[in-house]
Design an enzyme around this catalytic site. Structure first.
Site, PDB file in Angstrom:
ATOM      1  N   GLU A 171       0.825  -1.172   0.216  1.00  9.28           N
ATOM      2  CA  GLU A 171      -0.156  -0.161   0.390  1.00  9.28           C
ATOM      3  C   GLU A 171       0.836   1.181   0.071  1.00  9.28           C
ATOM      4  OE1 GLU A 171      -3.005  -0.180   2.901  1.00  9.28           O
ATOM      5  OE2 GLU A 171      -3.699  -2.049   2.109  1.00  9.28           O
TER       6      GLU A 171
ATOM      7  N   GLU B  10      -4.935  -8.433   1.350  1.00 10.70           N
ATOM      8  CA  GLU B  10      -6.332  -8.469   2.230  1.00 10.70           C
ATOM      9  C   GLU B  10      -7.118  -7.829   1.813  1.00 10.70           C
ATOM     10  OE1 GLU B  10      -4.584  -4.929   4.202  1.00 10.70           O
ATOM     11  OE2 GLU B  10      -2.047  -5.301   4.252  1.00 10.70           O
TER      12      GLU B  10
END
Length: 447
Positions: free
Chosen positions: A166, A354
């Site tokens: 991320e 995720e």
């Protein structure tokens, strides 16, 4: 009901990150991280929480691996703490840090669980932040040195590698919005941080290829829909800006080899200092990857707003179901993003690195954690994931976030994402109802 089977050899896993679970913040020569420093400043983290102990995984990793094995988990995504390998960010290697991860990897392998390693999940050594952090043009070389060391140490045991987790959060939330470490609030710095992170990513991928490493390497992006709150031209345009801010600024350099021109134009118009885009850097960023990891939690709605420099704000419509973070439950957006990755960006292999949700779980009188909301969230998302795969989405694995309740960054321990409950006062682990349900999915390879 008919079972919906997933592809053979589908990687069913769970994910964690080093600072969120390891603890042992001052043991075996580990260096200070930007999150250690950020947590020490009052007001940054809810309730003054920190990751000093977290889930005590550093001492309990064998227990944790045994628990994963009992749940049938086939793959485990975790991150290396850079400061355990290089306490000062570069220079002398800390052998005790390498030894810990070697023991963890061996335990996973012996349990039949495949390790997936993330090199950078936000916990930069503070010594590097002291010289500018990712805004320092030397940072890509430091990241390469770190990446080489870890890949050389574990390349014979580990076949799945992720460079960055991320980068949007590390760059923008940490350096522009100030909601994460290092807690800066300068948009030009955030853009430079994002740029240097991608140069570092490219250098590590290049090294991985040129050194003939046996395995796969990719990156993990958090890509999620940004929808107009209304169909007014202003809100539609705001949604496009929001998509550029979160998604396209991070997807397109990696997948298309260039930054989105409409966002460059917007930032220039607003007087933002842009990085000096260099051809050789863009070529490094755009190297072919073996896979792209997708972190997906939810879509958000946006409306036009005079918020410099992006002119939008998040606002959910009324009556949308949400979790305890006020995040909507939007499984259709999960499907849409997978189709977008396939059709718009041509991604050939995807891992869901995720996906999960947070609820205020409690232990019942019977010693159980009956988290029906999370189970419903998982069921919805796995159901639509199955549909996306049927429609051609090249997804080869799914990692639930998270294995454990853990230190959830600026939310501290108030936000529970785990399929395993952790009592942070005793470190007792209790598999939640959602965890038992997920184990059944893995065992059947179906929902």
């Amino acid at each position: 009901m008919n079972e919906k089977k997933f592809p053979e050899h589908f990687a069913w896993g769970a994910a964690t990150a080093s600072y969120q679970i390891e603890g042992a913040y001052n043991e075996d020569n580990r260096g200070e991280t930007i999150w250690d420093r950020y947590c020490s400043i009052p007001g940054n983290v809810l309730n003054g929480d920190n990751g000093n102990i977290a889930c005590d995984h550093y001492h309990r990793y064998q227990e944790d691996v045994a628990l994963m094995k009992s749940m049938g988990i086939k793959a485990y995504r975790f991150s290396i703490a850079w400061s355990r390998i290089f306490p000062k960010g570069f220079g002398e290697v800390n052998q005790k840090g390498l030894e810990f991860y070697s023991r963890l990897i061996d335990s996973l392998t012996e349990a039949g669980i495949e390790p997936y390693i993330t090199l950078y999940h936000w916990d930069l050594p503070q010594a590097l932040q002291d010289i500018g952090g990712w805004s320092n043009p030397r940072m890509p070389e430091y990241f390469l040195e770190y990446g080489k060391t870890v890949i050389h140490a574990f390349g014979s045991k580990v076949k799945k590698w992720i460079t960055l987790n991320e980068p949007y959060c590390a760059a923008f939330l940490g350096n522009y919005e100030g909601r994460q470490a290092p807690g800066l609030r300068d948009f030009s710095t955030a853009l430079l941080v994002a740029y240097h992170m991608y140069v570092g990513h490219g250098l590590v991928v290049k090294y991985f290829r040129e050194s003939g490493c046996d395995g796969e390497i990719g990156i993990t992006l958090n890509l999620m829909g940004r929808l107009p709150l209304t169909q007014s031209p202003e809100d539609v345009a705001a949604a496009a800006r929001a998509d550029g801010y979160l998604n396209r600024w991070f997807a397109e350099p990696i997948l298309l080899g260039s930054y989105p021109q409409d966002m460059i134009d917007l930032y220039q118009k607003k007087g933002v200092r842009l990085p000096k885009f260099q051809k050789e850097h863009l070529e490094l960023m755009h190297q072919p990857l073996d896979f792209v990891g997708l972190n997906y939690y939810n879509d958000f709605w946006v409306k036009a707003d005079k918020r410099w420099p992006i002119d939008f704000q998040i606002q959910n419509p009324p009556y949308v179901p949400v979790n305890d973070r006020n995040w909507p439950v939007t499984e259709k957006g999960f499907y849409n993003m997978l189709m977008r990755m396939k059709n718009e960006y041509g991604v050939k292999k995807i891992y869901i690195t995720e996906n999960g949700t947070s609820f205020p779980d409690v232990v019942s009188m019977e010693g159980k954690v009956e988290d029906g909301g999370r189970k419903d969230y998982l069921h919805r998302h796995l159901d639509i994931l199955w549909k996306a795969i049927q429609d051609g989405a090249p997804v080869e694995g799914y990692f639930q976030w998270s294995l454990y309740d853990n230190f959830e960054w600026s939310f501290g321990y108030s936000s529970r994402f785990g399929i395993v409950f952790v009592d942070f006062s005793t470190q007792e682990r209790i598999i939640k109802e959602s965890g038992h349900w997920y184990s059944q999915v893995i065992a059947k390879n179906a929902i």
